[in-house]
Scaffold this motif. Structure first.
Motif, mmCIF file in Angstrom:
data_model
loop_
_atom_site.group_PDB
_atom_site.id
_atom_site.type_symbol
_atom_site.label_atom_id
_atom_site.label_comp_id
_atom_site.label_asym_id
_atom_site.label_seq_id
_atom_site.Cartn_x
_atom_site.Cartn_y
_atom_site.Cartn_z
ATOM 1 N N PHE A 7 1.257 -37.416 -32.621
ATOM 2 C CA PHE A 7 1.934 -38.455 -31.853
ATOM 3 C C PHE A 7 3.435 -38.379 -32.064
ATOM 4 O O PHE A 7 3.923 -38.407 -33.187
ATOM 5 N N ALA A 8 4.147 -38.276 -30.953
ATOM 6 C CA ALA A 8 5.608 -38.174 -30.973
ATOM 7 C C ALA A 8 6.181 -39.161 -29.968
ATOM 8 O O ALA A 8 6.944 -38.800 -29.088
ATOM 9 N N GLY A 9 5.785 -40.427 -30.130
ATOM 10 C CA GLY A 9 6.150 -41.411 -29.123
ATOM 11 C C GLY A 9 7.123 -42.473 -29.569
ATOM 12 O O GLY A 9 7.356 -43.443 -28.849
ATOM 13 N N GLY A 10 7.687 -42.329 -30.781
ATOM 14 C CA GLY A 10 8.605 -43.340 -31.281
ATOM 15 C C GLY A 10 9.908 -43.377 -30.502
ATOM 16 O O GLY A 10 10.293 -42.403 -29.853
ATOM 17 N N VAL A 11 10.606 -44.505 -30.607
ATOM 18 C CA VAL A 11 11.871 -44.659 -29.885
ATOM 19 C C VAL A 11 13.078 -44.671 -30.816
ATOM 20 O O VAL A 11 14.219 -44.662 -30.362
ATOM 21 N N GLY A 12 12.831 -44.711 -32.131
ATOM 22 C CA GLY A 12 13.940 -44.597 -33.071
ATOM 23 C C GLY A 12 14.736 -45.864 -33.288
ATOM 24 O O GLY A 12 15.889 -45.799 -33.721
ATOM 25 N N SER A 13 14.158 -47.046 -33.022
ATOM 26 C CA SER A 13 14.912 -48.288 -33.158
ATOM 27 C C SER A 13 15.313 -48.552 -34.599
ATOM 28 O O SER A 13 16.441 -48.958 -34.886
ATOM 29 N N ALA A 83 -0.077 -47.949 -29.687
ATOM 30 C CA ALA A 83 -0.579 -46.806 -30.448
ATOM 31 C C ALA A 83 -2.049 -46.549 -30.130
ATOM 32 O O ALA A 83 -2.480 -45.401 -29.984
ATOM 33 N N GLN A 84 -2.824 -47.625 -29.998
ATOM 34 C CA GLN A 84 -4.240 -47.481 -29.700
ATOM 35 C C GLN A 84 -4.463 -46.810 -28.347
ATOM 36 O O GLN A 84 -5.303 -45.910 -28.210
ATOM 37 N N GLU A 85 -3.701 -47.238 -27.355
ATOM 38 C CA GLU A 85 -3.831 -46.634 -26.024
ATOM 39 C C GLU A 85 -3.393 -45.174 -26.043
ATOM 40 O O GLU A 85 -4.010 -44.320 -25.398
ATOM 41 N N SER A 86 -2.348 -44.868 -26.786
ATOM 42 C CA SER A 86 -1.877 -43.485 -26.885
ATOM 43 C C SER A 86 -2.924 -42.600 -27.546
ATOM 44 O O SER A 86 -3.144 -41.455 -27.127
ATOM 45 N N GLN A 87 -3.580 -43.127 -28.587
ATOM 46 C CA GLN A 87 -4.636 -42.367 -29.238
ATOM 47 C C GLN A 87 -5.768 -42.062 -28.261
ATOM 48 O O GLN A 87 -6.280 -40.934 -28.207
ATOM 49 N N VAL A 106 -11.168 -33.888 -35.212
ATOM 50 C CA VAL A 106 -9.831 -34.260 -34.755
ATOM 51 C C VAL A 106 -9.031 -34.781 -35.934
ATOM 52 O O VAL A 106 -9.467 -35.695 -36.634
ATOM 53 N N LEU A 107 -7.857 -34.192 -36.151
ATOM 54 C CA LEU A 107 -6.939 -34.649 -37.186
ATOM 55 C C LEU A 107 -5.797 -35.391 -36.501
ATOM 56 O O LEU A 107 -4.976 -34.776 -35.805
ATOM 57 N N ILE A 108 -5.748 -36.702 -36.667
ATOM 58 C CA ILE A 108 -4.744 -37.531 -36.021
ATOM 59 C C ILE A 108 -3.554 -37.680 -36.963
ATOM 60 O O ILE A 108 -3.696 -38.121 -38.106
ATOM 61 N N SER A 179 -15.879 -44.901 -30.670
ATOM 62 C CA SER A 179 -15.309 -46.131 -31.223
ATOM 63 C C SER A 179 -14.189 -46.662 -30.341
ATOM 64 O O SER A 179 -14.067 -47.877 -30.133
ATOM 65 N N HIS A 180 -13.374 -45.762 -29.817
ATOM 66 C CA HIS A 180 -12.321 -46.193 -28.895
ATOM 67 C C HIS A 180 -12.920 -46.790 -27.626
ATOM 68 O O HIS A 180 -12.420 -47.804 -27.103
ATOM 69 N N LYS A 181 -13.988 -46.208 -27.130
ATOM 70 C CA LYS A 181 -14.636 -46.739 -25.933
ATOM 71 C C LYS A 181 -15.203 -48.133 -26.197
ATOM 72 O O LYS A 181 -15.116 -49.026 -25.342
ATOM 73 N N ARG A 182 -15.774 -48.337 -27.374
ATOM 74 C CA ARG A 182 -16.307 -49.653 -27.726
ATOM 75 C C ARG A 182 -15.180 -50.682 -27.787
ATOM 76 O O ARG A 182 -15.345 -51.823 -27.348
#
Length: 240
Positions: A7-13, A83-87, A106-108, A179-182
């Protein structure tokens, strides 16, 4: 099949970097995200990598992959609002792009956690094969207290029994996807990481010990620590 989901979605605030997200800040001419991806690129047990990125930075990241000769990244996709939606989007991309998911691990991992190593990755894979859902941890080096809803300390936890949750967090693909689907079916969007989601839906979490230096770079202080650790590693190679 072992897949890294980065995951590379941070904005750096918190990094106080308004013009560039923290994962693209450079040390010695190399962005933090590339330091991270190189570890997965060079690990012999990782087969493919999917990266989730802010949409407006995808093209730039793809140019970095070419520049630094990163070959294992199968695709770079845009993340979600949380983060959950991105995963979940990353998992959907794995499902669409990779075959043989029955035996897929899968290694997150966080793109801004570049100080992992081969041993941590390999230990995660081996632990999932033996025990199932696994997270990387490191010892708690300071006292941990539990705070009640009034802000008062209600319990001082025994430090020797406490660990700091790190990454990677690793799972069988079919289990983390289900689990994400649930969670979506339950309209449950409160999870900040996959470990808490998996535990909520009844999975036991095993652990592998990682190094305390496996920090997540979110503040200027973290970046300076990262810089110091990289310099120390260089000196070890010079004087060893």
């Amino acid at each position: 099949m072992n897949v890294g989901l980065i995951f590379a979605g941070g904005v750096g605030s918190r990094m106080k970097s308004d013009s560039m997200p923290k994962q693209f800040l450079e040390l010695d001419g190399k962005p933090i995200i590339i330091y991270t991806l190189e570890i997965f690129e060079q690990n012999r047990n990782i087969d493919q990598v999917i990266v989730v990125c802010k949409e407006e930075w995808i093209e730039y990241l793809e140019s970095l992959l070419s520049k630094f000769n990163i070959k294992k990244v199968l695709s770079v996709i845009s993340g979600g609002k949380t983060a959950q939606e991105s995963q979940y989007r990353g998992l959907l991309e794995i499902k669409q792009r990779i075959v043989g998911l029955k035996d897929c691990i899968v290694l997150i991992h966080d793109g801004v956690r570049p100080l992992i190593n081969d041993e941590v990755i390999n230990d995660n894979i081996n632990s999932v094969k033996k025990y199932g859902a696994t997270i990387t941890v490191s010892p708690a080096i300071e006292t941990v207290v539990y705070i009640d809803d009034k802000g008062k300390v209600s319990e001082v936890l025994e430090r020797s029994n406490c660990r700091m949750a790190k990454a990677p967090q690793s799972f069988w693909f079919e289990e983390i996807m289900s689990s994400h689907k649930r969670a979506i079916e339950d309209n449950n969007h409160k999870f900040i990481d996959s470990a808490s989601l998996m535990q909520y839906y009844g999975f036991s979490l095993s652990t592998v010990e990682g190094e305390p230096e496996n920090i997540k770079i979110t503040t200027p202080a973290d970046f300076y620590m990262f810089k110091a650790l990289i310099e120390a590693r260089k000196n070890e190679k010079i004087f060893s």
